[in-house]
Design an enzyme around this catalytic site. Sequence first.
Site, short mmCIF file in Angstrom:
data_model
loop_
_atom_site.label_atom_id
_atom_site.label_comp_id
_atom_site.label_asym_id
_atom_site.label_seq_id
_atom_site.Cartn_x
_atom_site.Cartn_y
_atom_site.Cartn_z
N ARG A 140 0.68 -1.13 -0.04
CA ARG A 140 0.12 0.05 -0.03
C ARG A 140 0.54 1.37 0.01
O ARG A 140 0.40 2.33 -0.40
CB ARG A 140 -0.95 -0.19 1.12
CG ARG A 140 -1.90 1.45 1.23
CD ARG A 140 -2.84 1.18 2.21
NE ARG A 140 -2.66 0.92 3.68
CZ ARG A 140 -1.77 1.62 4.36
NH1 ARG A 140 -1.53 2.63 4.12
NH2 ARG A 140 -1.48 1.04 5.59
N TYR A 179 -12.13 14.41 -19.72
CA TYR A 179 -12.38 12.85 -19.34
C TYR A 179 -13.68 12.86 -18.64
O TYR A 179 -14.01 13.67 -17.65
CB TYR A 179 -11.62 11.87 -19.20
CG TYR A 179 -12.12 10.65 -18.54
CD1 TYR A 179 -12.74 9.98 -19.29
CD2 TYR A 179 -11.90 10.15 -17.22
CE1 TYR A 179 -13.35 8.59 -18.91
CE2 TYR A 179 -12.32 9.28 -16.61
CZ TYR A 179 -13.14 8.25 -17.51
OH TYR A 179 -13.71 7.13 -17.20
N ASP A 232 -3.39 15.85 -18.04
CA ASP A 232 -3.70 14.38 -18.21
C ASP A 232 -3.14 14.23 -19.76
O ASP A 232 -3.62 14.51 -20.67
CB ASP A 232 -5.29 14.23 -18.18
CG ASP A 232 -5.48 12.63 -18.44
OD1 ASP A 232 -4.74 12.12 -18.86
OD2 ASP A 232 -6.33 12.49 -17.84
N LYS A 248 -4.55 2.68 -20.43
CA LYS A 248 -4.73 2.78 -22.05
C LYS A 248 -3.25 2.53 -22.62
O LYS A 248 -2.84 1.64 -22.62
CB LYS A 248 -5.07 4.35 -22.10
CG LYS A 248 -6.22 4.85 -21.15
CD LYS A 248 -7.53 4.02 -21.21
CE LYS A 248 -8.37 4.65 -20.52
NZ LYS A 248 -9.55 4.02 -19.83
N1 PLP Z 1 -7.88 10.37 -18.24
C1 PLP Z 1 -8.58 10.00 -19.45
C2 PLP Z 1 -8.19 11.08 -20.57
C3 PLP Z 1 -9.16 8.77 -19.53
O1 PLP Z 1 -9.57 8.78 -21.00
C4 PLP Z 1 -9.69 8.06 -18.36
C5 PLP Z 1 -10.54 6.91 -18.86
O2 PLP Z 1 -10.94 6.57 -19.84
C6 PLP Z 1 -9.09 8.26 -17.32
C7 PLP Z 1 -8.27 9.55 -17.12
C8 PLP Z 1 -9.42 7.26 -16.08
O3 PLP Z 1 -8.61 6.30 -16.23
P1 PLP Z 1 -9.08 4.75 -15.40
O4 PLP Z 1 -10.27 4.35 -16.24
O5 PLP Z 1 -8.07 4.12 -15.70
O6 PLP Z 1 -9.39 5.17 -14.05
#
Ligand code: PLP
Length: 382
Positions: free
Chosen positions: A47, A101, A173, A198
Amino acid sequence: MTGIDTRLIHAGEPEPRIEGAVSMPIFQSSTFDYRGEGSYYALRYIRLNNTPNHVALHAKLAAIEGAQAALVTASGMAAVSTTLISLLAAGDRVMAQDCLYGGTHDLMRIEFPRMNLGVDFVDGGNAASWRENLTARTRAIYVETISNPLMQVADLRAAVEFARAHGLISIIDNTFASPVNFRPAGLGFDLSIHSGTKYLNGHSDIVAGAIIGRADLIAQINRTLGHLGASLDPHACFLLHRGLKTLGVRVRYQNASALALARYLAAHPKVASVNYPGLENDPGHARARELFDGFGGMMSFELRGDVAAAEACLDHLTLPISAPSLGGVETLITRPVKTSHSGMPPTERERAGIREGLIRLSVGLEATEDLIADFARALEAC
Ligand code: PLP
């Protein structure tokens, strides 16, 4: 510094190799023997994100983005939420790009008020409008390199300058671009966040996240991560580590394939519009060409006709799999209104320009000509 492909393979690997193992072994042990560590956070425990699997991944991730430090998390959303929760105090505000997102947007819209945190959504492409949304309690600016799902490229250089001028932490991001196409630390961003689910992992078989950037901020976030408990388990660390090694070849192939497909779709009479920063007439093209090494494997488009036309097109495709998520080896297709952005209120979706018929495509590693032929057949039939 060596090239990113060399760093993807060699950075962070244990030296000497553990029992000579060429691949990083999985340390499936929750706890490790006590060796006189001076603080709670130095105890080796899954953790606390400091097992050999975490340590190797952190060094590799920092190296590939040319940043000081990195941290893996249990999901992309764990990376987003832990970063923001650890940097903000009650009463603080974030200035965020209005098209993000859906999960990040929901976090800011639904969870923030319960913690007395505020958000001011701004047009990421219109830096002149940011000043009027700045408050005495604004602490951070938050953007996506290529926004989900409209593929907008915010004024990233202006975001860094604005943050510096006003003492804000700049957060980006970088999931859609991946470190192969863009390395935020080089432009001056304080923190870069990834859904490691991803491109970083690339095989649609784990959920993971990463935070990369300034060492002082990463140390602060790591403590909060230990309190919130959103660490990545060692087996997922292993898979992420393995996936990272092929990131360069995967993303460059996806860049080329997506560009060819975007050009094909943009020229098709049944396609009304294509959002892809690699297209010369895309509003984000000039910025993307200046800042990125490639335009990425993600695009979105709308067909002429209604939602039924979009659904018919999806039904006729044989290669792309209808599923949310992205960045894997298989091409995935989805209508964001039904999946990634279904939690966003319709009025806010419309304001952001996310329409019912919008289709989002994550280009995989299939042969480009097979994908184009599949779209040609589907568009003919719908
Ligand atoms: N940031 C972006 C641009 C995303 O497309 C996503 C998920 O689709 C996330 C963050 C969140 O990621 P996770 O699904 O791994 O929690």
